[in-house]
Design a protein around this motif. Structure first.
Motif, PDB file in Angstrom:
ATOM      1  N   THR A 150      40.737  38.034  52.988  1.00 39.31           N
ATOM      2  CA  THR A 150      40.180  36.785  52.465  1.00 39.31           C
ATOM      3  C   THR A 150      38.672  36.881  52.224  1.00 39.31           C
ATOM      4  O   THR A 150      38.182  36.422  51.186  1.00 39.31           O
ATOM      5  CB  THR A 150      40.498  35.598  53.399  1.00 39.31           C
ATOM      6  OG1 THR A 150      40.050  35.901  54.724  1.00 39.31           O
ATOM      7  CG2 THR A 150      41.988  35.310  53.421  1.00 39.31           C
ATOM      8  N   THR A 151      37.926  37.472  53.142  1.00 37.40           N
ATOM      9  CA  THR A 151      36.476  37.606  52.970  1.00 37.40           C
ATOM     10  C   THR A 151      36.152  38.689  51.950  1.00 37.40           C
ATOM     11  O   THR A 151      35.250  38.523  51.120  1.00 37.40           O
ATOM     12  CB  THR A 151      35.799  37.905  54.324  1.00 37.40           C
ATOM     13  OG1 THR A 151      36.117  36.831  55.230  1.00 37.40           O
ATOM     14  CG2 THR A 151      34.299  38.010  54.182  1.00 37.40           C
ATOM     15  N   THR A 152      36.891  39.772  51.978  1.00 35.39           N
ATOM     16  CA  THR A 152      36.709  40.850  51.001  1.00 35.39           C
ATOM     17  C   THR A 152      36.864  40.325  49.584  1.00 35.39           C
ATOM     18  O   THR A 152      36.037  40.587  48.707  1.00 35.39           O
ATOM     19  CB  THR A 152      37.734  41.979  51.265  1.00 35.39           C
ATOM     20  OG1 THR A 152      37.411  42.616  52.498  1.00 35.39           O
ATOM     21  CG2 THR A 152      37.771  42.998  50.155  1.00 35.39           C
ATOM     22  N   ILE A 153      37.916  39.551  49.359  1.00 39.28           N
ATOM     23  CA  ILE A 153      38.203  39.033  48.021  1.00 39.28           C
ATOM     24  C   ILE A 153      37.139  38.017  47.596  1.00 39.28           C
ATOM     25  O   ILE A 153      36.697  38.018  46.444  1.00 39.28           O
ATOM     26  CB  ILE A 153      39.635  38.464  47.966  1.00 39.28           C
ATOM     27  CG1 ILE A 153      40.623  39.642  48.047  1.00 39.28           C
ATOM     28  CG2 ILE A 153      39.865  37.632  46.711  1.00 39.28           C
ATOM     29  CD1 ILE A 153      42.044  39.253  48.325  1.00 39.28           C
ATOM     30  N   GLN A 154      36.685  37.188  48.526  1.00 38.76           N
ATOM     31  CA  GLN A 154      35.599  36.253  48.198  1.00 38.76           C
ATOM     32  C   GLN A 154      34.332  37.001  47.795  1.00 38.76           C
ATOM     33  O   GLN A 154      33.660  36.636  46.832  1.00 38.76           O
ATOM     34  CB  GLN A 154      35.275  35.362  49.399  1.00 38.76           C
ATOM     35  CG  GLN A 154      36.269  34.256  49.635  1.00 38.76           C
ATOM     36  CD  GLN A 154      35.764  33.362  50.738  1.00 38.76           C
ATOM     37  OE1 GLN A 154      34.790  32.642  50.546  1.00 38.76           O
ATOM     38  NE2 GLN A 154      36.414  33.414  51.889  1.00 38.76           N
ATOM     39  N   ALA A 155      33.997  38.039  48.571  1.00 39.24           N
ATOM     40  CA  ALA A 155      32.780  38.809  48.273  1.00 39.24           C
ATOM     41  C   ALA A 155      32.839  39.389  46.864  1.00 39.24           C
ATOM     42  O   ALA A 155      31.853  39.340  46.122  1.00 39.24           O
ATOM     43  CB  ALA A 155      32.590  39.918  49.300  1.00 39.24           C
ATOM     44  N   LEU A 156      33.990  39.902  46.476  1.00 40.80           N
ATOM     45  CA  LEU A 156      34.139  40.520  45.154  1.00 40.80           C
ATOM     46  C   LEU A 156      34.288  39.492  44.041  1.00 40.80           C
ATOM     47  O   LEU A 156      33.634  39.587  43.003  1.00 40.80           O
ATOM     48  CB  LEU A 156      35.350  41.460  45.149  1.00 40.80           C
ATOM     49  CG  LEU A 156      35.228  42.725  45.982  1.00 40.80           C
ATOM     50  CD1 LEU A 156      36.601  43.370  46.179  1.00 40.80           C
ATOM     51  CD2 LEU A 156      34.254  43.699  45.341  1.00 40.80           C
ATOM     52  N   ASP A 157      35.141  38.509  44.252  1.00 47.49           N
ATOM     53  CA  ASP A 157      35.511  37.577  43.186  1.00 47.49           C
ATOM     54  C   ASP A 157      34.528  36.415  43.024  1.00 47.49           C
ATOM     55  O   ASP A 157      34.176  36.056  41.913  1.00 47.49           O
ATOM     56  CB  ASP A 157      36.916  37.032  43.462  1.00 47.49           C
ATOM     57  CG  ASP A 157      37.473  36.251  42.293  1.00 47.49           C
ATOM     58  OD1 ASP A 157      37.551  36.831  41.193  1.00 47.49           O
ATOM     59  OD2 ASP A 157      37.815  35.070  42.478  1.00 47.49           O
ATOM     60  N   ARG A 158      34.093  35.834  44.124  1.00 46.21           N
ATOM     61  CA  ARG A 158      33.230  34.639  44.054  1.00 46.21           C
ATOM     62  C   ARG A 158      31.745  34.940  44.112  1.00 46.21           C
ATOM     63  O   ARG A 158      30.943  34.213  43.548  1.00 46.21           O
ATOM     64  CB  ARG A 158      33.562  33.684  45.197  1.00 46.21           C
ATOM     65  CG  ARG A 158      34.933  33.063  45.078  1.00 46.21           C
ATOM     66  CD  ARG A 158      35.200  32.051  46.171  1.00 46.21           C
ATOM     67  NE  ARG A 158      34.256  30.949  46.100  1.00 46.21           N
ATOM     68  CZ  ARG A 158      33.852  30.247  47.145  1.00 46.21           C
ATOM     69  NH1 ARG A 158      34.304  30.530  48.339  1.00 46.21           N
ATOM     70  NH2 ARG A 158      33.000  29.259  47.003  1.00 46.21           N
ATOM     71  N   PHE A 159      31.378  35.981  44.870  1.00 37.84           N
ATOM     72  CA  PHE A 159      29.962  36.195  45.153  1.00 37.84           C
ATOM     73  C   PHE A 159      29.367  37.441  44.524  1.00 37.84           C
ATOM     74  O   PHE A 159      28.221  37.776  44.789  1.00 37.84           O
ATOM     75  CB  PHE A 159      29.723  36.163  46.667  1.00 37.84           C
ATOM     76  CG  PHE A 159      30.046  34.825  47.262  1.00 37.84           C
ATOM     77  CD1 PHE A 159      29.227  33.729  47.035  1.00 37.84           C
ATOM     78  CD2 PHE A 159      31.178  34.649  48.026  1.00 37.84           C
ATOM     79  CE1 PHE A 159      29.524  32.489  47.567  1.00 37.84           C
ATOM     80  CE2 PHE A 159      31.491  33.411  48.571  1.00 37.84           C
ATOM     81  CZ  PHE A 159      30.661  32.324  48.332  1.00 37.84           C
TER      82      PHE A 159
END
Length: 140
Positions: A57-66
Motif C-alpha cells: 500500500t505505501t509502495t504503490i502510493q509512493a510510486l503512483d501518487r507521490f
C-alpha cells in the motif's frame, strides 16, 4: 489504485475492503512535512525505501501518487509477498519496484520469522538469546 489482500486480514485487508485505503493519511502527512522544508521535493523523481512493505500500500502510493521514480520494497513475510507482487502488477508498477524478500536489522544474521495470523502487519522475528547464570543456560 488496485489491491488484492487476504480476507483473513482483519486490519489492513478490512480497511482496504471498507474504505479502499490504508495508511494514506500517514503518507500524506509525511510528504507534506518534508515538502514544507526549503529545497526539498519529497519523493518526486527519487528512490523510496519501504521497510516492511507488507502488501504494497505505501509502495504503490509512493510510486503512483507521490511521484517516486523507484521503490525498494523490503518484505520478509511469505504471506504478504504474493499480494505485494500481485498489487504491483495490477497497478502496472512492477518495473519500477525492486522487491527484497528479507527482514531488516542492525546486525547481520538469520532469525526465524513468524507471519501474523489475522493481521498481515503483525509478523515477528524470533531472536533467541542465550543467558548463562551459575552454569545453567536459559533461552529467552
Amino acid at each position: 489504485m488496485h489491491y488484492s489482500f487476504s480476507t483473513n486480514d482483519w486490519i489492513i485487508g478490512r480497511s482496504l475492503y471498507i474504505s479502499g485505503r490504508w495508511g494514506n493519511e500517514f503518507m500524506e502527512a509525511t510528504v507534506k512535512l518534508l515538502a514544507d522544508r526549503p529545497g526539498i521535493r519529497p519523493l518526486s523523481g527519487g528512490i523510496f525505501v519501504d521497510v516492511g512493505a507488507n502488501i504494497g500500500t505505501t509502495t504503490i502510493q509512493a510510486l503512483d501518487r507521490f511521484g517516486a521514480e523507484r521503490v525498494v520494497a523490503i518484505e520478509p513475510s511469505p504471506r504478504c509477498l504474493p499480494y505485494l507482487y500481485s498489487n504491483l502488477a495490477a497497478n502496472k508498477l512492477s518495473d519500477r519496484c525492486t522487491v527484497m524478500e528479507v527482514a531488516m536489522s542492525d546486525t547481520p544474521g538469520e532469525v526465524a520469522f513468524r507471519a501474523g495470523e489475522n493481521n498481515s502487519g503483525a509478523g515477528t522475528a524470533a531472536a533467541i538469546r542465550l543467558v548463562t547464570c551459575g552454569g545453567t543456560a536459559w533461552f529467552g
